[in-house]
Motif scaffolding. Structure first.
Motif, PDB file in Angstrom:
ATOM      1  N   MET A   1     -17.251 -16.485   8.673  1.00  0.00           N
ATOM      2  CA  MET A   1     -17.750 -15.553   7.693  1.00  0.00           C
ATOM      3  C   MET A   1     -16.779 -15.496   6.520  1.00  0.00           C
ATOM      4  SD  MET A   1     -19.459 -12.248   9.011  1.00  0.00           S
ATOM      5  CE  MET A   1     -19.579 -10.751   8.241  1.00  0.00           C
ATOM      6  N   SER A   2     -17.256 -15.477   5.303  1.00  0.00           N
ATOM      7  CA  SER A   2     -16.394 -15.564   4.135  1.00  0.00           C
ATOM      8  C   SER A   2     -15.620 -14.277   3.853  1.00  0.00           C
ATOM      9  CB  SER A   2     -17.222 -15.943   2.906  1.00  0.00           C
ATOM     10  OG  SER A   2     -18.139 -14.913   2.623  1.00  0.00           O
ATOM     11  N   SER A   3     -16.034 -13.124   4.393  1.00  0.00           N
ATOM     12  CA  SER A   3     -15.329 -11.874   4.109  1.00  0.00           C
ATOM     13  C   SER A   3     -14.072 -11.694   4.961  1.00  0.00           C
ATOM     14  CB  SER A   3     -16.259 -10.673   4.306  1.00  0.00           C
ATOM     15  OG  SER A   3     -16.621 -10.580   5.674  1.00  0.00           O
ATOM     16  N   THR A   4     -13.895 -12.493   6.003  1.00  0.00           N
ATOM     17  CA  THR A   4     -12.734 -12.346   6.883  1.00  0.00           C
ATOM     18  C   THR A   4     -11.410 -12.562   6.158  1.00  0.00           C
ATOM     19  OG1 THR A   4     -14.082 -13.014   8.761  1.00  0.00           O
ATOM     20  CG2 THR A   4     -11.703 -13.077   9.048  1.00  0.00           C
ATOM     21  N   PRO A   5     -11.222 -13.645   5.371  1.00  0.00           N
ATOM     22  CA  PRO A   5      -9.950 -13.812   4.672  1.00  0.00           C
ATOM     23  C   PRO A   5      -9.682 -12.681   3.669  1.00  0.00           C
ATOM     24  CG  PRO A   5     -11.127 -15.887   4.714  1.00  0.00           C
ATOM     25  CD  PRO A   5     -12.068 -14.828   5.237  1.00  0.00           C
ATOM     26  N   GLU A   6     -10.701 -12.199   2.969  1.00  0.00           N
ATOM     27  CA  GLU A   6     -10.528 -11.109   2.018  1.00  0.00           C
ATOM     28  C   GLU A   6     -10.116  -9.830   2.744  1.00  0.00           C
ATOM     29  OE1 GLU A   6     -14.036 -10.671  -0.286  1.00  0.00           O
ATOM     30  OE2 GLU A   6     -14.018 -12.751  -0.927  1.00  0.00           O
ATOM     31  N   ARG A   7     -10.753  -9.529   3.866  1.00  0.00           N
ATOM     32  CA  ARG A   7     -10.449  -8.326   4.623  1.00  0.00           C
ATOM     33  C   ARG A   7      -9.033  -8.414   5.195  1.00  0.00           C
ATOM     34  NH1 ARG A   7     -14.261  -6.855   9.361  1.00  0.00           N
ATOM     35  NH2 ARG A   7     -15.538  -8.165   8.061  1.00  0.00           N
ATOM     36  N   ALA A   8      -8.605  -9.597   5.587  1.00  0.00           N
ATOM     37  CA  ALA A   8      -7.265  -9.782   6.140  1.00  0.00           C
ATOM     38  C   ALA A   8      -6.189  -9.551   5.086  1.00  0.00           C
ATOM     39  CB  ALA A   8      -7.134 -11.185   6.728  1.00  0.00           C
ATOM     40  N   ALA A   9      -6.517  -9.689   3.822  1.00  0.00           N
ATOM     41  CA  ALA A   9      -5.539  -9.489   2.758  1.00  0.00           C
ATOM     42  C   ALA A   9      -5.355  -8.011   2.405  1.00  0.00           C
ATOM     43  CB  ALA A   9      -5.955 -10.253   1.509  1.00  0.00           C
ATOM     44  N   TRP A  10      -6.292  -7.151   2.800  1.00  0.00           N
ATOM     45  CA  TRP A  10      -6.212  -5.739   2.427  1.00  0.00           C
ATOM     46  C   TRP A  10      -4.936  -5.045   2.897  1.00  0.00           C
ATOM     47  CZ3 TRP A  10      -8.281  -3.307  -1.341  1.00  0.00           C
ATOM     48  CH2 TRP A  10      -9.482  -3.753  -1.862  1.00  0.00           C
ATOM     49  N   PRO A  11      -4.474  -5.257   4.129  1.00  0.00           N
ATOM     50  CA  PRO A  11      -3.225  -4.575   4.514  1.00  0.00           C
ATOM     51  C   PRO A  11      -2.054  -4.934   3.601  1.00  0.00           C
ATOM     52  CG  PRO A  11      -4.344  -5.365   6.463  1.00  0.00           C
ATOM     53  CD  PRO A  11      -5.071  -5.944   5.274  1.00  0.00           C
ATOM     54  N   SER A  12      -1.994  -6.186   3.164  1.00  0.00           N
ATOM     55  CA  SER A  12      -0.912  -6.594   2.261  1.00  0.00           C
ATOM     56  C   SER A  12      -1.049  -5.928   0.897  1.00  0.00           C
ATOM     57  CB  SER A  12      -0.901  -8.106   2.089  1.00  0.00           C
ATOM     58  OG  SER A  12      -0.561  -8.730   3.303  1.00  0.00           O
ATOM     59  N   VAL A  13      -2.260  -5.846   0.394  1.00  0.00           N
ATOM     60  CA  VAL A  13      -2.499  -5.211  -0.905  1.00  0.00           C
ATOM     61  C   VAL A  13      -2.140  -3.736  -0.835  1.00  0.00           C
ATOM     62  CG1 VAL A  13      -4.267  -4.578  -2.588  1.00  0.00           C
ATOM     63  CG2 VAL A  13      -4.251  -6.869  -1.603  1.00  0.00           C
ATOM     64  N   VAL A  14      -2.588  -3.059   0.220  1.00  0.00           N
ATOM     65  CA  VAL A  14      -2.285  -1.640   0.390  1.00  0.00           C
ATOM     66  C   VAL A  14      -0.778  -1.441   0.546  1.00  0.00           C
ATOM     67  CG1 VAL A  14      -2.586   0.346   1.929  1.00  0.00           C
ATOM     68  CG2 VAL A  14      -4.547  -1.069   1.311  1.00  0.00           C
ATOM     69  N   ALA A  15      -0.116  -2.330   1.275  1.00  0.00           N
ATOM     70  CA  ALA A  15       1.334  -2.231   1.457  1.00  0.00           C
ATOM     71  C   ALA A  15       2.065  -2.413   0.128  1.00  0.00           C
ATOM     72  CB  ALA A  15       1.814  -3.257   2.474  1.00  0.00           C
ATOM     73  N   LEU A  16       1.615  -3.336  -0.708  1.00  0.00           N
ATOM     74  CA  LEU A  16       2.246  -3.530  -2.016  1.00  0.00           C
ATOM     75  C   LEU A  16       2.050  -2.318  -2.918  1.00  0.00           C
ATOM     76  CD1 LEU A  16       1.422  -7.290  -2.672  1.00  0.00           C
ATOM     77  CD2 LEU A  16       3.658  -6.277  -2.152  1.00  0.00           C
ATOM     78  N   ILE A  17       0.866  -1.725  -2.858  1.00  0.00           N
ATOM     79  CA  ILE A  17       0.615  -0.497  -3.627  1.00  0.00           C
ATOM     80  C   ILE A  17       1.513   0.622  -3.103  1.00  0.00           C
ATOM     81  CG2 ILE A  17      -1.091   1.302  -4.126  1.00  0.00           C
ATOM     82  CD1 ILE A  17      -3.207  -0.989  -4.149  1.00  0.00           C
ATOM     83  N   GLY A  18       1.617   0.733  -1.779  1.00  0.00           N
ATOM     84  CA  GLY A  18       2.494   1.738  -1.184  1.00  0.00           C
ATOM     85  C   GLY A  18       3.943   1.530  -1.574  1.00  0.00           C
ATOM     86  N   LEU A  19       4.348   0.284  -1.655  1.00  0.00           N
ATOM     87  CA  LEU A  19       5.721  -0.041  -2.053  1.00  0.00           C
ATOM     88  C   LEU A  19       5.974   0.398  -3.505  1.00  0.00           C
ATOM     89  CD1 LEU A  19       8.231  -1.439  -0.886  1.00  0.00           C
ATOM     90  CD2 LEU A  19       7.381  -3.570  -1.832  1.00  0.00           C
ATOM     91  N   ALA A  20       5.008   0.135  -4.374  1.00  0.00           N
ATOM     92  CA  ALA A  20       5.153   0.526  -5.780  1.00  0.00           C
ATOM     93  C   ALA A  20       5.166   2.048  -5.931  1.00  0.00           C
ATOM     94  CB  ALA A  20       4.022  -0.084  -6.609  1.00  0.00           C
ATOM     95  N   VAL A  21       4.219   2.725  -5.293  1.00  0.00           N
ATOM     96  CA  VAL A  21       4.155   4.187  -5.378  1.00  0.00           C
ATOM     97  C   VAL A  21       5.397   4.813  -4.752  1.00  0.00           C
ATOM     98  CG1 VAL A  21       2.891   6.227  -4.577  1.00  0.00           C
ATOM     99  CG2 VAL A  21       1.643   4.278  -5.505  1.00  0.00           C
ATOM    100  N   GLY A  22       5.813   4.288  -3.594  1.00  0.00           N
ATOM    101  CA  GLY A  22       7.012   4.794  -2.940  1.00  0.00           C
ATOM    102  C   GLY A  22       8.249   4.615  -3.807  1.00  0.00           C
ATOM    103  N   GLY A  23       8.338   3.478  -4.473  1.00  0.00           N
ATOM    104  CA  GLY A  23       9.464   3.239  -5.374  1.00  0.00           C
ATOM    105  C   GLY A  23       9.491   4.230  -6.526  1.00  0.00           C
ATOM    106  N   LEU A  24       8.315   4.531  -7.075  1.00  0.00           N
ATOM    107  CA  LEU A  24       8.239   5.518  -8.156  1.00  0.00           C
ATOM    108  C   LEU A  24       8.638   6.902  -7.663  1.00  0.00           C
ATOM    109  CD1 LEU A  24       4.965   4.376  -9.965  1.00  0.00           C
ATOM    110  CD2 LEU A  24       7.311   4.193 -10.808  1.00  0.00           C
ATOM    111  N   LEU A  25       8.184   7.263  -6.463  1.00  0.00           N
ATOM    112  CA  LEU A  25       8.561   8.559  -5.894  1.00  0.00           C
ATOM    113  C   LEU A  25      10.066   8.642  -5.658  1.00  0.00           C
ATOM    114  CD1 LEU A  25       5.673   9.165  -3.331  1.00  0.00           C
ATOM    115  CD2 LEU A  25       6.161  10.509  -5.375  1.00  0.00           C
ATOM    116  N   LEU A  26      10.643   7.556  -5.164  1.00  0.00           N
ATOM    117  CA  LEU A  26      12.096   7.540  -4.959  1.00  0.00           C
ATOM    118  C   LEU A  26      12.838   7.727  -6.282  1.00  0.00           C
ATOM    119  CD1 LEU A  26      12.648   4.715  -2.326  1.00  0.00           C
ATOM    120  CD2 LEU A  26      13.207   7.136  -2.077  1.00  0.00           C
TER     121      LEU A  26
END
Length: 98
Positions: A1-26
């Motif tokens: 199914m073609s959506s599997t690779p895209e869905r597998a990338a979501w944790p990394s994208v969310v983690a990068l956003i969390g890293l950026a937001v966390g850095g700003l909060l720090l």
């Protein structure tokens, strides 16, 4: 199914956003944290009961102290966000997991 690779990338994208937001909060917490017990108004030390009046607002000693003390929570939230993001990214990059 073609959506599997895209869905597998979501944790990394969310983690990068969390890293950026966390850095700003720090960074915000570093500037707002109470590194000393002194509360100031334009560089002048304040005492309980004093009022700080500037060109665009007015605040009491107690209000300014509360804002200053909130910087600690920025540090805590930023640290948690950065740590969680780094753990997620490290788990995603573990050898043997495509």
């Amino acid at each position: 199914m073609s959506s599997t690779p895209e869905r597998a990338a979501w944790p990394s994208v969310v983690a990068l956003i969390g890293l950026a937001v966390g850095g700003l909060l720090l960074c915000g917490g570093l500037f707002r944290a109470p590194w000393s017990d002194e509360v100031d108004c334009g560089g002048r030390s304040m005492k309980p009961g004093d009022r700080c009046i500037s060109s665009n607002n007015s605040s009491t000693y107690e209000e300014r102290r509360e804002v200053r003390d909130n910087g600690v929570w920025f540090l805590v939230a930023g640290g948690i966000a950065v740590a969680g993001s780094l753990v997620t990214l490290a788990a995603r990059r573990r050898p043997g997991q495509g």
